[in-house]
Design an enzyme around this catalytic site. Structure first.
Site, PDB file in Angstrom:
ATOM      1  N   LYS A 194       0.846  -1.201   0.000  1.00 27.19           N
ATOM      2  CA  LYS A 194       0.000   0.000   0.000  1.00 27.19           C
ATOM      3  C   LYS A 194       0.877   1.245   0.000  1.00 27.19           C
ATOM      4  CE  LYS A 194      -1.707   3.021   2.736  1.00 27.19           C
ATOM      5  NZ  LYS A 194      -1.722   4.239   1.911  1.00 27.19           N
ATOM      6  N   GLU A 269      10.069   1.002  10.352  1.00 28.89           N
ATOM      7  CA  GLU A 269      11.152   1.955  10.094  1.00 28.89           C
ATOM      8  C   GLU A 269      10.519   3.321  10.251  1.00 28.89           C
ATOM      9  OE1 GLU A 269      13.068   4.639   8.665  1.00 28.89           O
ATOM     10  OE2 GLU A 269      12.954   3.728   6.662  1.00 28.89           O
ATOM     11  N   CYS A 303      13.939  10.228   6.275  1.00 28.04           N
ATOM     12  CA  CYS A 303      13.825   9.833   7.685  1.00 28.04           C
ATOM     13  C   CYS A 303      15.166   9.951   8.394  1.00 28.04           C
ATOM     14  CB  CYS A 303      13.241   8.440   7.803  1.00 28.04           C
ATOM     15  SG  CYS A 303      14.024   7.254   6.740  1.00 28.04           S
ATOM     16  N   GLU A 400      10.237  15.420  14.915  1.00 27.13           N
ATOM     17  CA  GLU A 400      10.593  15.248  13.505  1.00 27.13           C
ATOM     18  C   GLU A 400       9.774  16.230  12.668  1.00 27.13           C
ATOM     19  OE1 GLU A 400       9.327  11.653  11.297  1.00 27.13           O
ATOM     20  OE2 GLU A 400      11.415  11.538  10.664  1.00 27.13           O
TER      21      GLU A 400
HETATM   22  P1  NAP Z   1       2.188   8.272   8.097  1.00 31.43           P
HETATM   23  O1  NAP Z   1       0.834   8.444   8.688  1.00 31.43           O
HETATM   24  O2  NAP Z   1       3.189   7.599   8.943  1.00 31.43           O
HETATM   25  O3  NAP Z   1       2.052   7.509   6.705  1.00 31.43           O
HETATM   26  C1  NAP Z   1       2.860   6.446   6.271  1.00 31.43           C
HETATM   27  C2  NAP Z   1       1.996   5.358   5.656  1.00 31.43           C
HETATM   28  O4  NAP Z   1       1.114   4.820   6.648  1.00 31.43           O
HETATM   29  C3  NAP Z   1       1.089   5.853   4.531  1.00 31.43           C
HETATM   30  O5  NAP Z   1       0.960   4.847   3.565  1.00 31.43           O
HETATM   31  C4  NAP Z   1      -0.211   6.065   5.269  1.00 31.43           C
HETATM   32  O6  NAP Z   1      -1.334   6.085   4.438  1.00 31.43           O
HETATM   33  C5  NAP Z   1      -0.220   4.887   6.192  1.00 31.43           C
HETATM   34  N1  NAP Z   1      -1.122   5.040   7.326  1.00 31.43           N
HETATM   35  C6  NAP Z   1      -1.545   6.174   7.919  1.00 31.43           C
HETATM   36  N2  NAP Z   1      -2.373   5.893   8.944  1.00 31.43           N
HETATM   37  C7  NAP Z   1      -2.493   4.549   8.986  1.00 31.43           C
HETATM   38  C8  NAP Z   1      -3.210   3.656   9.813  1.00 31.43           C
HETATM   39  N3  NAP Z   1      -3.986   4.076  10.816  1.00 31.43           N
HETATM   40  N4  NAP Z   1      -3.092   2.329   9.575  1.00 31.43           N
HETATM   41  C9  NAP Z   1      -2.318   1.875   8.590  1.00 31.43           C
HETATM   42  N5  NAP Z   1      -1.619   2.672   7.770  1.00 31.43           N
HETATM   43  C10 NAP Z   1      -1.700   4.003   7.969  1.00 31.43           C
HETATM   44  O7  NAP Z   1       2.762   9.652   7.651  1.00 31.43           O
HETATM   45  P2  NAP Z   1       2.024  10.910   6.989  1.00 31.43           P
HETATM   46  O8  NAP Z   1       0.666  11.107   7.611  1.00 31.43           O
HETATM   47  O9  NAP Z   1       2.056  10.789   5.525  1.00 31.43           O
HETATM   48  O10 NAP Z   1       3.030  12.049   7.447  1.00 31.43           O
HETATM   49  C11 NAP Z   1       2.986  12.584   8.759  1.00 31.43           C
HETATM   50  C12 NAP Z   1       4.369  12.833   9.289  1.00 31.43           C
HETATM   51  O11 NAP Z   1       5.054  11.611   9.423  1.00 31.43           O
HETATM   52  C13 NAP Z   1       5.298  13.657   8.408  1.00 31.43           C
HETATM   53  O12 NAP Z   1       5.153  14.992   8.576  1.00 31.43           O
HETATM   54  C14 NAP Z   1       6.655  13.180   8.836  1.00 31.43           C
HETATM   55  O13 NAP Z   1       7.114  13.871   9.954  1.00 31.43           O
HETATM   56  C15 NAP Z   1       6.427  11.769   9.228  1.00 31.43           C
HETATM   57  N6  NAP Z   1       6.875  10.823   8.215  1.00 31.43           N
HETATM   58  C16 NAP Z   1       8.001  10.137   8.461  1.00 31.43           C
HETATM   59  C17 NAP Z   1       8.464   9.232   7.530  1.00 31.43           C
HETATM   60  C18 NAP Z   1       9.713   8.459   7.773  1.00 31.43           C
HETATM   61  O14 NAP Z   1      10.169   7.749   6.903  1.00 31.43           O
HETATM   62  N7  NAP Z   1      10.285   8.551   8.934  1.00 31.43           N
HETATM   63  C19 NAP Z   1       7.789   9.035   6.337  1.00 31.43           C
HETATM   64  C20 NAP Z   1       6.601   9.748   6.113  1.00 31.43           C
HETATM   65  C21 NAP Z   1       6.168  10.639   7.066  1.00 31.43           C
HETATM   66  P3  NAP Z   1      -1.817   7.530   3.872  1.00 31.43           P
HETATM   67  O15 NAP Z   1      -0.811   7.896   2.901  1.00 31.43           O
HETATM   68  O16 NAP Z   1      -3.141   7.299   3.275  1.00 31.43           O
HETATM   69  O17 NAP Z   1      -1.893   8.442   5.060  1.00 31.43           O
END
Ligand code: NAP
Ligand code: MG
Length: 498
Positions: A194, A269, A303, A400
């Site tokens: 996904k 991760e 990250c 972060e």
């Molecule tokens: P996120 O919520 O961690 O999203 C990562 C993945 O998880 C996406 O595919 C997301 O789908 C999915 N996801 C979200 N909620 C979920 C749930 N309840 N159950 C299962 N899967 C779920 O990150 P984001 O909302 O895109 O970004 C928020 C913040 O996270 C960013 O501002 C950043 O600080 C951090 N982030 C960190 C990393 C890293 O590699 N460390 C990567 C991305 C973001 P959707 O795309 O539909 O939400």
């Protein structure tokens, strides 16, 4: 203010053709619209314009994909000759390279990253597949020597864990997909991927290449959709054996909870707040570009990005000046413009989140050495930002941000344990870098740093052989390298009484 480059050149024909095709889910070797028939828009973050609509997969689609993956797993994929899996993976790597221009354009268009980075992503995706392909025929169990009386033939079998759910973020969509796909395929697992809602396109294109490469149906399934629906359904599914997640620590904690339903294996991760530590004898001709890229590459949406910069007080001013000078050379603009070296943030939401963090830092007493503003543009651009006068309890220092924001702090200590304490003063532990020519300091401090990756005179070495993952709240498990095999396999011990 950093210069903005001009508007993007036209897309190649193959990219245009893909964009105007249907973007269905990949389930059991067939492209399909979701059961609910709904779609969602995906954007070019450099312009804010819609570039395509893709199928919105939901729980019922996840269920179909899991059934297809289970059937493929039990139906022979797990038992294929390793060399057959290896050949298919090589074929996929070749197809990725053959379609590299299209993949790079799609990655840039959907994520915003400059073309030089999306091209690098394409080649490192192919390299990762080839590296992992080799493990298919090389991973093995071992023979054991029990002390129990009797005559024994005792050994371990290393078996694929089964059906894998992979949930990935938007910051490096193609690479994140391949980081999950490659070990799953090498070990004989089947997978449901996904992608992030913001960046579905390269995963869907990759799905086409998987089909073209000739993988059996159901081995790779792709469900575009939202985290709260499709993602949660995958993480909760009782017939998924393992969930591999990359993203924020907050969502990672939810995934870990969802997984308890059937005690599926979990690898995470997660986020980081990685330190970069600069000693007075640092090789500055290497350090200045290294620190600048460590903080700002991909607009800080990495990250492992170096986001806390600790510089010895004796060279603090010099390093600030040089990093700011280096960062001001970035050309912000549409990633498809070959002049561009820094693209937009991935979404309006991410842009606003970063801007909000910087405002909070300034309100808390930081000073902006450079940046702290958005250029005038319809896209989601943010200037590379260097904050000084930072303090350990500020939100900008602790949380972060995932944007081009670097927080700098001078240190006076000569005592390595005090310096390590500064570096380790975070709930995260993903990466760190040490900049010095003193090999004793470099090695001693490497051991004292609580992080999964440490760079010396480099911020991070992104290579398939290097295990990658987090200490503390940066996650569970190590991806890449030989170590990732442990996440996608399980050990069975067999004792034969002779
Ligand atoms: P996120 O919520 O961690 O999203 C990562 C993945 O998880 C996406 O595919 C997301 O789908 C999915 N996801 C979200 N909620 C979920 C749930 N309840 N159950 C299962 N899967 C779920 O990150 P984001 O909302 O895109 O970004 C928020 C913040 O996270 C960013 O501002 C950043 O600080 C951090 N982030 C960190 C990393 C890293 O590699 N460390 C990567 C991305 C973001 P959707 O795309 O539909 O939400
Ligand atoms: Mg989200």
């Amino acid at each position: 203010m950093t210069a903005m480059t001009s508007p993007p050149p036209a897309l190649a024909q193959a990219t245009q053709a893909f964009l105007s095709s249907d973007h269905g889910l990949l389930i059991g070797g067939a492209r399909q619209t979701g059961q609910a028939g709904s779609t969602f828009e995906t954007f070019d973050p450099a312009t804010g314009q819609v570039i395509a609509r893709v199928a919105e997969g939901r729980a019922e689609d996840v269920d179909l994909a899991v059934k297809a993956a289970r059937k493929a797993f039990e139906g022979g994929w797990a038992g294929t000759m390793p060399i057959e899996r290896e050949k298919l993976m090589w074929r996929l790597a070749e197809l990725i390279e053959a379609h590299g221009d299209t993949l790079a354009e799609l990655e840039t268009l959907n994520n915003g990253m400059p073309l030089f980075l999306s091209k690098f992503s394409v080649s490192s995706a192919a390299d990762m597949l080839r590296y992992m392909a080799g493990w298919a025929s090389k991973m093995a169990g071992e023979t054991l020597n029990p002390s129990t009386p009797g005559e024994w033939h005792a050994f371990t079998l290393r078996e694929p864990v089964g059906v894998v759910g992979a949930i990935i973020p938007w910051n490096a969509p193609l690479n994140m997909a391949v980081w999950k796909l490659a070990p799953a395929l090498a070990t004989g697992c089947t997978i449901i991927l996904k992608p992030a809602e913001q960046t579905p396109l390269t995963a869907l294109f990759l799905g086409q290449l998987v089909q073209e490469a000739g993988f059996p149906e159901g081995v790779v399934n792709i469900i575009t959709g939202f985290g709260e629906t499709a993602g949660a359904a995958l993480a909760q599914h009782p017939d998924v054996d393992k969930i591999a997640f990359t993203g924020s620590t907050g969502t990672g904690k939810k995934i870990a909870q969802y997984a308890t339903g059937n005690m599926k294996r979990v690898s995470l991760e997660l986020g980081g707040k990685s330190p970069m530590i600069v000693f007075p004898d640092a090789p500055l001709e290497k350090a200045i570009p290294g620190l600048t890229m460590g903080a700002f590459v991909n607009s800080g949406q990495v990250c492992a990005a170096g986001t806390r910069l600790f510089v010895h007080a004796s060279i603090f001013d010099q390093v600030m000046e040089s990093v700011a000078a280096q960062a001001s050379k970035f050309k912000l603009g549409h990633g498809l413009d070959p002049q561009t070296t820094l693209g937009p943030l991935v979404s309006r939401q991410q842009h606003d989140r970063v801007a909000d963090f910087v405002r909070s830092g300034l309100a808390d007493g930081c000073a902006a050495y450079m940046g702290a503003s958005s250029p005038d543009s319809a896209g989601y651009f943010y200037e590379p930002t260097l904050l000084v006068n930072t303090a350990r309890d500020m939100r900008v220092v602790r949380e972060e941000i995932f944007g081009p924001v670097l927080c700098a702090t001078p240190f006076e200590d000569e005592d390595l344990s005090a310096i390590a304490q500064l570096a380790n003063d975070t709930e995260y532990g993903l990466a760190a870098s040490i900049w010095t020519q003193n090999i004793s300091i470099a090695h001693k401090l490497s051991k004292m740093i609580k992080a999964g990756s440490v760079g010396v005179n480099t911020h991070i070495l992104n290579d398939a052989v290097m295990p990658f993952g987090g200490f503390k709240q940066s996650g569970w498990g190590r991806e890449k390298g030989r170590e990732v095999l442990d996440l996608y396999t399980q050990i069975k011990s067999v004792a034969v009484s002779l």
